[in-house]
Design a protein around this motif. Sequence first.
Motif, PDB file in Angstrom:
ATOM      1  N   LEU A 822       0.836  -1.206   0.000  1.00 15.54           N
ATOM      2  CA  LEU A 822       0.000   0.000   0.000  1.00 15.54           C
ATOM      3  C   LEU A 822       0.866   1.250   0.000  1.00 15.54           C
ATOM      4  O   LEU A 822       0.510   2.275  -0.579  1.00 15.54           O
ATOM      5  CB  LEU A 822      -0.886  -0.006   1.249  1.00 15.54           C
ATOM      6  CG  LEU A 822      -2.270  -0.641   1.105  1.00 15.54           C
ATOM      7  CD1 LEU A 822      -3.021  -0.562   2.415  1.00 15.54           C
ATOM      8  CD2 LEU A 822      -3.088   0.001  -0.012  1.00 15.54           C
ATOM      9  N   LYS A 823       2.021   1.115   0.661  1.00 20.78           N
ATOM     10  CA  LYS A 823       2.928   2.264   0.739  1.00 20.78           C
ATOM     11  C   LYS A 823       3.399   2.691  -0.653  1.00 20.78           C
ATOM     12  O   LYS A 823       3.573   3.885  -0.918  1.00 20.78           O
ATOM     13  CB  LYS A 823       4.119   1.897   1.633  1.00 20.78           C
ATOM     14  CG  LYS A 823       5.070   3.040   1.853  1.00 20.78           C
ATOM     15  CD  LYS A 823       6.148   2.693   2.840  1.00 20.78           C
ATOM     16  CE  LYS A 823       7.115   3.844   3.051  1.00 20.78           C
ATOM     17  NZ  LYS A 823       7.853   4.246   1.881  1.00 20.78           N
ATOM     18  N   GLY A 870      -5.836  -5.270  -2.156  1.00 19.36           N
ATOM     19  CA  GLY A 870      -6.048  -5.042  -3.586  1.00 19.36           C
ATOM     20  C   GLY A 870      -7.007  -3.901  -3.883  1.00 19.36           C
ATOM     21  O   GLY A 870      -6.668  -2.956  -4.610  1.00 19.36           O
ATOM     22  N   GLN A 871      -8.192  -3.966  -3.301  1.00 15.89           N
ATOM     23  CA  GLN A 871      -9.202  -2.960  -3.635  1.00 15.89           C
ATOM     24  C   GLN A 871      -8.799  -1.572  -3.147  1.00 15.89           C
ATOM     25  O   GLN A 871      -8.841  -0.604  -3.911  1.00 15.89           O
ATOM     26  CB  GLN A 871     -10.556  -3.361  -3.031  1.00 15.89           C
ATOM     27  CG  GLN A 871     -11.636  -2.349  -3.357  1.00 15.89           C
ATOM     28  CD  GLN A 871     -13.022  -2.963  -3.265  1.00 15.89           C
ATOM     29  OE1 GLN A 871     -13.216  -4.151  -3.455  1.00 15.89           O
ATOM     30  NE2 GLN A 871     -14.002  -2.141  -2.971  1.00 15.89           N
ATOM     31  N   LYS A 876      -6.964   3.928  -4.857  1.00 17.65           N
ATOM     32  CA  LYS A 876      -6.051   5.082  -4.754  1.00 17.65           C
ATOM     33  C   LYS A 876      -5.288   5.263  -6.061  1.00 17.65           C
ATOM     34  O   LYS A 876      -5.105   6.378  -6.541  1.00 17.65           O
ATOM     35  CB  LYS A 876      -5.038   4.853  -3.621  1.00 17.65           C
ATOM     36  CG  LYS A 876      -5.594   5.127  -2.255  1.00 17.65           C
ATOM     37  CD  LYS A 876      -4.503   4.963  -1.207  1.00 17.65           C
ATOM     38  CE  LYS A 876      -5.109   5.051   0.185  1.00 17.65           C
ATOM     39  NZ  LYS A 876      -4.240   4.506   1.206  1.00 17.65           N
ATOM     40  N   LEU A 877      -4.852   4.148  -6.598  1.00 18.17           N
ATOM     41  CA  LEU A 877      -4.026   4.205  -7.810  1.00 18.17           C
ATOM     42  C   LEU A 877      -4.820   4.740  -9.004  1.00 18.17           C
ATOM     43  O   LEU A 877      -4.335   5.570  -9.781  1.00 18.17           O
ATOM     44  CB  LEU A 877      -3.482   2.794  -8.122  1.00 18.17           C
ATOM     45  CG  LEU A 877      -2.627   2.679  -9.362  1.00 18.17           C
ATOM     46  CD1 LEU A 877      -1.261   3.346  -9.152  1.00 18.17           C
ATOM     47  CD2 LEU A 877      -2.402   1.221  -9.771  1.00 18.17           C
ATOM     48  N   ILE A 900      -9.508  -6.374  -6.943  1.00 14.05           N
ATOM     49  CA  ILE A 900      -9.779  -4.927  -6.982  1.00 14.05           C
ATOM     50  C   ILE A 900     -11.272  -4.647  -6.833  1.00 14.05           C
ATOM     51  O   ILE A 900     -11.682  -3.513  -6.630  1.00 14.05           O
ATOM     52  CB  ILE A 900      -9.215  -4.251  -8.258  1.00 14.05           C
ATOM     53  CG1 ILE A 900      -9.944  -4.739  -9.520  1.00 14.05           C
ATOM     54  CG2 ILE A 900      -7.727  -4.452  -8.382  1.00 14.05           C
ATOM     55  CD1 ILE A 900      -9.595  -3.919 -10.752  1.00 14.05           C
ATOM     56  N   GLY A 901     -12.054  -5.683  -6.930  1.00 16.66           N
ATOM     57  CA  GLY A 901     -13.475  -5.581  -6.624  1.00 16.66           C
ATOM     58  C   GLY A 901     -14.264  -4.830  -7.675  1.00 16.66           C
ATOM     59  O   GLY A 901     -13.704  -4.216  -8.596  1.00 16.66           O
ATOM     60  N   ASP A 902     -15.594  -4.841  -7.503  1.00 15.72           N
ATOM     61  CA  ASP A 902     -16.477  -4.174  -8.466  1.00 15.72           C
ATOM     62  C   ASP A 902     -16.200  -2.682  -8.520  1.00 15.72           C
ATOM     63  O   ASP A 902     -16.202  -2.064  -9.571  1.00 15.72           O
ATOM     64  CB  ASP A 902     -17.934  -4.398  -8.062  1.00 15.72           C
ATOM     65  CG  ASP A 902     -18.333  -5.853  -8.287  1.00 15.72           C
ATOM     66  OD1 ASP A 902     -17.532  -6.571  -8.940  1.00 15.72           O
ATOM     67  OD2 ASP A 902     -19.393  -6.269  -7.797  1.00 15.72           O
TER      68      ASP A 902
END
Length: 922
Positions: A822-823, A870-871, A876-877, A900-902
């Motif tokens: 995440l960093k 992941g999500q 953020k990305l 990454i989800g819906d």
Amino acid sequence: MEDFEDITLNFQDCKDLFTDDFVSTLTTVDISDIEELVNYTNGDGNNRMDDLLNVLNETGECEVEPVRKRSRKNCTLRKSPHSQKSRQKRKKKCTDITALNESCTENETPYSVSSTDVPFLFTPAGSVVGPGNTASGHPSPFTMVPSPSFKIITKIIFCPAPLGSVLSCLPDTHPIPITEHPALSTNTSIPPSPVRNDSCSPFAPSASDLPNSPEAASMYHIPSIDMDTVNTDKSKQTQVEPVQQGNEKHKLMNSFIEAQKQLYHKIFALERDFQYTETALINSRISPKTGKVISKTAEKELLHYDLAERERETLQLLNLFEDKDRKEMETKIIALLGQSGMGKTVLVKKICHEWSTGKFGQFSCVFYFECRHLDVSKQYSFKDFLFKLSSCTQVKNIDVYQYILRNPEKVLLIFDGFDEFQDPEGLLHGSFTTSLSKTNKVKDLFTGLFQKKLLRGCTLLLTARVKEKLNQYLGKVDKIIEMMGFSSSQVEWYIKEYFKERPDFSNALEWIKSFQYVFSYCYIPFMCKMMCLFADENLKSRNKELPLSLAALYYDLSQKNLHAYGTCFGEGTLQNCTVDSSCLDFESQKKPELELQTSKPPSDTGNTTEFMTSSALVQNFSSALNTLGSIKDRNLVRYVSFDPKKRRNQESCPDVVRRFLVGLLFHDNGSPILKFTKSIKTQKKIAEYFRTLQLSELCPHRLLEVLHCVYETNNTRLMRSLVVTLDKELSFVGTRLTPPDVFVLKKVLKMSKAKVSLDLRKTSIDHKGLKELVCLKSITSFRASLSDTVNLWKTLLANGQNILLKKCINKFTLEPFKVESLKDVTDLVALVDIQNDICNGSPDSSLDIKEIPAVKNLRSVIFGLGKKHGQDGFLKLVKILPKLPALQHLDLNNLTENHIGDRGVEKLAETFAELQYLQTME
Ligand SMILES: Nc1ncnc2c1ncn2[C@@H]1O[C@H](COP(=O)(O)OP(=O)(O)OP(=O)(O)O)[C@@H](O)[C@H]1O
């Protein structure tokens, strides 16, 4: 029937004896005692059994040894060789039981019962009594007796609650309020005698119970602690009425703790002029090794944090032992790691001292062991191991030991210099099993502790130097703490403080700084101290001769300060360095003959306030000197060689020794001691060896080591000849870059005419080092931690160093960018955001930057955050994807893996139109 002989007990079966039916027939037994007993043999898992076996072995009442395949649960109990007298005493104690048994009819009992022939009983002495021999007189295996037969025993004597359970309720501060345990006032058949040191615990033996055990004799002398050192009011003590057993034991335990604290207060006190400086402690972790795996032992490495991560993982000393996830009754192992001279010993001694002043109150007992003084092959009982091998007050009473066994969670064992154990690797390979013999090798006892089998639930604090070989064991450690040494401001503070009362040394800091190479070592507290000593001796007299090598510094100090700094160098370091023909081979170097043993084990006399111990750096220097005197010239090249095939014994020359050795070889001091080896011919040979090395073929660690050695030669021509063999793409990913490493790297890169790209990710390089390297002319591009880079830019911007900033920004690259944590996403977001600040924020026209090339040109992003993050990470990305105008390749590889989800897919779809150059999306 006489005492049992060779009876096989199945403890799993034994625990079944304590059925509800059975318990309900007991009239004088506190149910908690039964529960505790059953727990011992059952509930808390197998390791509880180890504790029990240890207690049984220790009491000497019976010996316990595993039978067949060393199954812990099937144990053979053998009668100890008691004297007739002691047997009679024991029989006497069982008279109540005998009386009860006499009331039993033969029908009710499946076999005849005699005074000592109780089906299964833990006596107060902690002995296990089995059914004994059969009528035929042969030993019989322990047979399960149907529970109805127990009903005839209406009174089984369990002594009052174990000492440990009473003491464990007590606060650690003094005076300890002594509360009478209810069990003490119950009518037990073995009343505690004020004059006799009988045990109150089912597992705690009394002195009279153990006539033949080595501890027994000494146990008659109570109190056994050196009471002279304890500030207890003796007059009050004499007024105390004969107290209950429990109170006696409390007092004893209190006295022990108090005496121990007073001892530690004395021997671990900082010297008055010791400039203690709090160094950073970092919570570290190990990870699979990056790059080539050379051997099995090199599979793991410590993580190298960037500055932001380091800040996040910084730990306060008082929180060192904190662990929210700690499992109850599980041993906690903490490894305190740091280079030689980082202050590990200073820190653990400080912990001991602070404990003596009331801090670290979670521990009632702290034992400090100096590993270098432990002979791993010697045999000790665990009790002697604790009380004789650690710095400890003289304990002669077994109750203190019992308390420790019963309250492991209140015990801290410190092993200082774990890597200095003889054969530290072998220590951990063995497997600890409770053995019949009462004594174990130190090695096995340590293995038992490390494998969390012995004194389960205690806390182990091990200190060790960072060594690749030890990394594999760090996987078994619960917490890894790294000592990072002095920050640059701390170095300055230390030096200023050292000379603060001497106006004629007002320029000492600047003077020391001018020796750039050795000054770069000052992040190591010991080296900082050495540099102060060096300045002390030389600032006034010496014509500054630059540059100063590490070997030259130590040589100078050892020459000048033999007497004044005897605590550091030991007397006669150089005098002893004579040629010994018996050690003129490689093997002899395994154990350098000239080893400086200046640190003494803390004595319990309490006079030692000496806090300055000899550092391994001094020992390494001494070892290099010794080698120089003992190895033939023609062998020296092989000795310093980096090629494993050329060296007969790889272990024989640690890196620092090699640095010293090369430095000494080229050190022009005219010393008669060094003259005989320091022939020009030998120098040439060594120089020739280095010249043949192809730097591009060396791994980062070796490369740095070669550069250090070459710098030590002070031979600029040699360095120049090596620079041309340097790789054009230098990657140090996963290799720690310390300030001296940065110094030698900078030195060689400055000489390079080629264009070099540098990868400094995961190197823990400091802010200053990063700036110095990336601003070099020969560096055309670099990669480094994003947050460190952004911080550097911010500092340069704030300081108005626009030219440097511009260079730095233009050289920075990101390609390809891998999101692994995440960093990484947060850092990329920060990088994209700083673009605005830099491009629009500076009114200065010299900073003519329209965009950050690394961001503008980033073509490939590989996203691999896995399910957990992941999500979050992708959301953020995805926001900054449109700000990456050149993005061509987005690798989400496995969407389900990344999860990454819906919402992630939705957001991606929304931004899709803006990603003009996107060609592939996996
Ligand atoms: N926190 C500190 N503040 C001031 N000086 C320190 C500190 N830590 C260490 N030192 C200095 O460094 C010297 C060496 O420290 P210490 O023996 O604790 O290092 P170490 O890490 O145990 O080294 P080794 O691994 O070689 O045994 C000390 O004698 C002291 O002079």
